[in-house]
Motif scaffolding. Structure first.
Motif, PDB file in Angstrom:
ATOM      1  N   ASP A 127      69.414  19.164   2.210  1.00 51.78           N
ATOM      2  CA  ASP A 127      69.048  20.097   3.450  1.00 51.78           C
ATOM      3  C   ASP A 127      68.054  21.170   2.795  1.00 51.78           C
ATOM      4  O   ASP A 127      67.974  22.129   3.354  1.00 51.78           O
ATOM      5  N   ASN A 177      73.594  14.972  -1.571  1.00 49.29           N
ATOM      6  CA  ASN A 177      72.859  13.770  -2.450  1.00 49.29           C
ATOM      7  C   ASN A 177      71.303  14.108  -2.066  1.00 49.29           C
ATOM      8  O   ASN A 177      71.073  14.718  -1.065  1.00 49.29           O
ATOM      9  N   GLY A 230      71.800  19.715  -1.678  1.00 52.47           N
ATOM     10  CA  GLY A 230      72.704  19.160  -0.841  1.00 52.47           C
ATOM     11  C   GLY A 230      73.685  18.362  -1.290  1.00 52.47           C
ATOM     12  O   GLY A 230      73.822  18.232  -2.644  1.00 52.47           O
ATOM     13  N   ASP A 242      69.514  11.759  -0.524  1.00 52.04           N
ATOM     14  CA  ASP A 242      69.520  11.201   0.661  1.00 52.04           C
ATOM     15  C   ASP A 242      69.656  12.073   1.926  1.00 52.04           C
ATOM     16  O   ASP A 242      69.157  12.098   3.190  1.00 52.04           O
ATOM     17  N   ASP A 243      70.613  12.896   1.607  1.00 54.29           N
ATOM     18  CA  ASP A 243      71.139  14.014   2.800  1.00 54.29           C
ATOM     19  C   ASP A 243      71.042  15.612   2.483  1.00 54.29           C
ATOM     20  O   ASP A 243      71.443  16.339   2.567  1.00 54.29           O
TER      21      ASP A 243
END
Length: 263
Positions: free
Chosen positions: A88, A83, A81, A85-86
């Motif tokens: 996928d 980063n 993804g 924190d995000d």
């Protein structure tokens, strides 16, 4: 989506796993000891992870962790993804601590590894996650400070490809025209099957009877549904096949040679 495993109090003793391919770990420390470094990060023995729609595979991440205060525990996992924190994609979904062995000559260094299962049918639900994944590596030192590096290494997860071939007519007269057809498909992790791979360059190769070496005759581009079709002259008995080199998201594929009797 950052996940930190439960940290054990001490490094467990186990047989060290040999690693050989260093990877740069330049991301900023996430917390604690800025003296912790990670090196020799290797995923799946340095080989691409090429997975079909139902492939089940055990994957190993190996790395070396170093800290002036020693390594009390260390962990690593794969993420995909923009980063962490995000992210996928995360493998494994519940990262365990690695098993580490402290160097007999350097108490500040530990060689670590973690193995986990990947089930494509359960863990990979989007074709978009094919490509480069990052390795997050973390460690707790002897003073209970901890550090995580988001991009300590990389791994390449690819969709399994398949190629077929058929040369006709069989037999064929010497100098006659052969029509060679086939299809290139790749794993569709979303549907659980295979779909055609259009617009890809595929080599038509020939191996003379009695030889062990294939020679490339021409390059063909796959059409709708991954279809392949071309013609060539029949000169001698031998085998025809299609060979696909692969892409950044899809593994290579080679069709089983189709023998043609030239008379």
């Amino acid at each position: 989506m950052r996940i930190r495993p439960a940290v054990t109090a001490a490094v467990s003793l186990a047989t060290a796993l040999s690693v050989s391919v260093p990877a740069a770990a330049h991301a900023a420390d996430r917390a604690g000891s800025a003296g912790t470094t990670f090196s020799h990060v290797v995923v799946n023995g340095g080989k691409d992870l090429v997975l079909g729609p139902t492939t089940k595979k055990t994957v190993t991440i190996a790395w070396t962790a170093t800290d002036p205060d020693g390594i009390a525990a260390s962990w690593a996992y794969l993420w995909h993804g923009p980063n962490t924190d995000d992210a996928d994609g995360l493998l494994p979904h519940y990262p365990p601590n690695g098993t580490c062995t402290v160097s007999a000559t350097d108490p500040t260094t530990a060689t670590c590894a973690v193995s986990f299962g990947v089930d494509a049918a359960k863990d990979l639900h989007r074709n978009a996650v094919a490509g480069t994944w990052q390795v997050l590596a973390g460690a707790q030192d002897g003073t209970d400070d901890w550090t995580e590096i988001d991009a300590a290494g990389t791994a390449h997860l690819k969709r399994l490809a398949r190629a077929t071939v058929n040369a006709s007519p069989e037999p064929v007269r010497k100098g006659g025209t052969l029509t060679v057809t086939g299809r290139l498909t790749r794993a569709n992790w979303e549907s659980g099957g295979y779909t055609g791979y259009q617009g890809q360059r595929v080599e038509l190769q020939f191996r003379k009877k009695g030889s062990s070496t294939y020679t490339t005759l021409k390059t063909v581009t796959t059409g709708s549904g991954g279809s392949l079709r071309t013609t060539t002259r029949a000169r001698t008995d031998g085998y025809f096949r299609f060979r696909f080199a692969g892409t950044t998201t899809t593994g290579p594929a080679t069709a089983t040679g189709d023998y043609v009797d030239v008379r």
